[in-house]
Design a protein around this motif. Structure first.
Motif: not given
Lengths: 675, 214
Positions: A613-624, A670-675
């Motif tokens: 039941r946890l709220k989904k959070r946005k995945p991380m992505e690498i800022d190359y 260098a790791i950000k939240i996916e937009r």
């Protein structure tokens, strides 16, 4: 199949059931009113199914705080005239053993069945103890099923036996039986036992419960084992047990080899006695290769059926005993042979015919039979030595048979063997988004920042997912004994050494058996850091509820017990709740805790990533543009979502839970939240 | 002694009649247990005897998962070494790990999509090149059916239908003892109704792919 199918009242209907599902069906057919457990693999699914079905089946079900309490809940129900069911993994019975032993003395009125699920080869346990010893210790009958159908039938039979002799009955399964799926033919569910509508009429007007209630008729002489009473109770138990020896049972059965069997007329008259999984392997091997040996399958193994066994073996030259874990039946058979002064050779674990430890399988059985016949052939050539005792002696000369654990056979092909050897391992690991990963990272970081050498920090771990901390890169498990042991171990280590001690325990494990040792540690002025990894569930066994949650074993609202208040009430001065997913704060708190003089408690509170039941959070992505490929996130987190592909670090957006641990620890940002 | 083995330990054709054994292996979360349960239900629907073994435990946490299914007179749910009639590898290197269950005539259904262990950088062994692995398997085994199951699953509408793609692939082999229709009925009885169409499509996709390889 839907789980509800377990409830359908269609006798003769066939379902494809897991052993654990069949256990539930058996309990429902037997009309139980009360069931209690503490979850533990390989018996966990029984509780999961009851959690789901209990109300529809008119059963009260609870996840008790530990197995001892589950035993007590079942024992008191049974003494009040209700049928009760408790089930646990093998080591769970160690926890329950104190009350278990006395339950045999006190006896029951309604039937009581205790299912213990042993774990040969330790698929998910700290040892492979053989719980058939417990039946002997407590003078309690043991039934050993070999498949799901037998589990169901033996649970029902167990209740009848228990009620008849007013004694609890053990069903001993093993992982292979509990997690075997097979065809189960259903029998009738006798609704008369606990029909809800009928029941309601019997209940007091203001009571609104869905299960049948019993009545406890006082009789302290029978139920309070003060020494004088206990002496009488032990006598009664012993007499009961003698009477149980006399009953006839259909659970023991001879599987005769066909008369046409090609090997029926071999030189020696042989037989096999077997139970549980061992029987399945024996049956398949003997029939697949038509070895022409009769099998006595024992389902009722304690009290040991001496008469039937004697009848089966008396005209044989040699008898094989196939049983998993300890040579218990083998010793029983040797005792029968001794008592009756027979000349029969016994081929089992004690003379190295079958492996002494670990789970069996069909290949082990085949190997052992082949070895037997090979030695027999060799002895044939030796004219002076040509009887079965010589084969026995040959085996006895060999070294103890310990079949190599989990080692797959070498293939004949070297190219394939090379390929197999070159494979990377795939050990279980903390899930993506697991808060324990962040806790362990913070712990390691604080130790590093305080400049304490790793050798000077001892991690006392406990039983749960967080035990996976044993692996690199975390390496946060140095010592472990049992459920709740991290706290007593932490206290002990702080007295025995001058090292920094850090204990880890989960929320469910803390409730299970962490509270009394914590009291001990305060009273005895220990110094260590205790982390209670409160992930809001009993995660390792599949996410069952525990007293720290506001929901009970049947899904009803329940009072939530505060770990923090327990710690404070013990007079602990350092009690801090942290969200481990806030790394900076977590590291700071750990540094304070390590330097605190006394027991410091950190409650690392963040829900298990598998909770649905946890709220989904946005995945991380690498800022190359920023990533310098230092690989620190890969090396220090070992998160299944982060991998290296074509020399680049990649985060898998499907599995990433967005916990942000990697984002916080990345020095290059260098790791950000996916937009 | 050689004689003894040949005579004494030859298989009894009566006992082995109509038996079929399937080994399934992969990684936690791929739907292996569900797939085997569906095959088992399909077998029951066709009046066959069946037993199955599940290995759970730490599987949910990225460990290996396997299940073994035996149709026929067997009482034990474990397949003897080199005795699988079919092996379904949900992950390509997991099939290699289970080669002790197969012989040169075992039908090998392999999902070529790899799942690299998360701690690979701290391991001595690296993850092998899958094309090379398939080539080695082809050299040594007679019936190797590599399919990009994960891709086909995505095309069916959801990566989670991977297990149905592989199940469909299994039914395409003529030795497979249960008809595709029985499998689809069993699937419907075991999975959520709102995914019937997607799952059926996945089964068909797997089936067609293996048919085209034969």
């Amino acid at each position: 199949m839907a789980l509800e199918d377990i409830l359908i009242n269609k006798p003769k209907k066939k379902l494809f059931l897991l052993g654990n599902e069949a256990a539930v069906r058996g309990a429902i057919e037997a009309g139980i009113s009360i069931a209690a457990t503490y979850p533990g693999t390989p018996s966990s699914e029984i509780g999961d199914i009851l959690h789901y079905l209990a109300k529809d089946a008119n059963i009260y079900f609870e996840f008790s705080v530990n197995e001892k309490v589950a035993m007590e809940v079942a024992a008191t129900a049974a003494v009040s005239g209700l049928r009760s069911f408790t089930f646990m993994k093998h080591v769970g019975l160690n926890v329950a053993s104190d009350s278990f032993m006395t339950t045999a003395y006190n006896g029951v009125n309604g039937g009581m069945v205790i299912l213990t699920a042993d774990d040969p080869s330790m698929f998910s346990s700290q040892n492979e103890q053989d719980n058939r010893h417990y039946g002997r210790l407590a003078k309690i009958p043991i039934l050993e099923p070999s498949n799901p159908q037998e589990i169901k039938d033996m649970v029902v039979y167990g209740f009848e036996l228990s009620e008849k002799f007013k004694i609890p009955v053990i069903i001993r399964t093993t992982t292979r039986i509990s997690h075997m799926r097979g065809i189960v033919e259903l029998s009738e569910i006798k609704t008369s036992n606990n029909d809800n509508n009928k029941l309601k009429n019997n209940l007091k007007s203001n009571e609104n419960v869905h299960w049948k209630k019993g009545f406890f008729k006082k009789n302290p002489n029978r139920y309070v084992p003060v020494p004088g009473n206990a002496a009488e109770m032990h006598k009664n138990l012993t007499l009961k047990f003698e009477n149980i020896k006399k009953i006839n049972t259909k659970l023991n059965k001879i599987y005769s080899a066909p008369k046409t069997s090609k090997n029926k007329n071999s030189k020696f008259k042989l037989g096999v006695i077997s139970s549980g999984s061992g029987f399945n392997y024996t049956y398949d091997t003997i029939n697949k290769y038509d070895l022409g040996i009769d099998i006595l399958k024992l389902g009722f193994t304690h009290p040991f059926p001496e008469k039937e066994v004697l009848e089966f073996i008396k005209d044989l030259d040699g008898i094989f005993i196939v049983e998993e874990v300890d040579p218990i039946m083998e010793k029983e058979v040797l005792s029968i042979i001794g008592k009756n002064q027979l000349k029969i050779s016994v081929f089992g674990k004690l003379n190295n015919v079958f492996p002494m430890i670990y789970e069996f399988n069909p290949d082990i059985l085949l190997d052992s039979f082949k070895k037997f016949y090979q030695i027999a052939e060799k002895e044939k050539e030796n004219e002076e030595r040509n009887n079965i005792k010589d084969i026995y002696d040959e085996f006895s000369k060999e070294e103890i048979n310990i079949n190599e654990y989990n080692q797959s056979t070498k293939l004949e092909n070297t190219q394939l063997n090379k390929l197999i050897e070159s494979l990377p391992n795939r050990h279980p690991t903390l899930c993506p988004g697991c808060p324990h990963r962040a806790s362990y990272f913070a712990v390691k970081k604080s130790i590093e920042e305080l400049e304490i050498s790793e050798d000077n920090v001892i991690f006392a771990s406990d039983i749960g997912c967080y035990t996976l901390g044993i692996s690199p890169p975390y390496q946060t498990a140095d010592y472990l004994l049992s459920m709740g042991s991290s706290i007593g171990d932490g206290g002990g280590l702080s007295k025995a050494t001058n090292q920094t001690i850090m204990s880890f325990i989960g929320d469910s494990t803390f409730f299970h058996s962490g509270i009394s040792p914590l009291i001990n540690c305060i009273h005895n002025k220990n110094k260590f850091v205790l982390t209670i990894l409160d992930n809001r569930t009993t995660a390792m066994t599949g996410g069952q509820s525990n007293p720290g949650l506001n929901v009970d074993g049947m899904g009803d609202p329940a009072p939530e017990i505060s770990i923090e208040k327990i710690a404070i009430s013990l007079g602990i001065e350092f009690v801090k709740i942290i969200n481990p997913l806030n790394l900076k704060k977590a590291i700071e708190t750990y540094k304070e805790a390590i330097e605190f003089d006394g027991v410091s408690v950190i409650i690392a509170k963040s829900p298990c990533a598998l909770i649905k039941r946890l709220k989904k959070r946005k995945p991380m992505e690498i800022d190359y543009n920023k990533c310098i490929k230092c690989l620190e996130c890969v090396k220090f987190l070992a998160c299944p979502s982060i991998s290296v592909k074509n020399d680049n670090i990649v985060i898998d957006p499907l599995s990433c839970k967005g916990c942000t641990t990697c984002r916080q620890m990345c020095k290059e940002k260098a790791i950000k939240i996916e937009r | 002694m050689i004689n003894m083995e040949e005579n004494m330990f030859s298989k009894n054709p009566e006992f082995c009649k109509d038996s079929y054994t399937i080994c399934m292996c992969g990684v936690g979360g791929q739907g292996i247990i569900k797939t085997s349960t569906i095959i088992g239900n399909g077998a029951i629907n066709e009046g066959k005897k069946v037993v199955m073994s599940e290995v759970h435990g730490m599987s949910q946490r990225g460990g290996v998962v396997s299940s073994e299914l035996k149709i026929g007179n067997y009482k034990s749910s474990l397949i003897e070494e080199f005795n699988s009639d079919m092996i379904i590898g949900f992950e390509p290197i997991e099939i290699v790990r289970n080669l002790n269950k197969v012989n040169k005539d075992t039908k090998m259904i392999i999902n070529t999509h790899s799942i690299v262990p998360s701690n690979i950088s701290s391991q001595k062994n690296s993850y092998p090149n899958i094309d090379e692995v398939i080539d080695i398997l082809r050299e040594n085994y007679n019936y190797v059916y590599p399919i990009n199951g994960s891709q086909l699953a995505k095309e069916s509408g959801n990566i989670l239908t991977l297990n149905m793609v592989l199940l469909g692939a299994a039914t395409a082999d003529e030795t497979f003892p249960i008809s595709k229709d029985s499998i689809i009925i069993a699937m419907k009885n075991n999975l959520k109704a709102n995914f019937y169409d997607m799952n059926t499509e996945a089964i068909e996709k797997g089936y067609e792919t293996v048919k085209s390889l034969q």
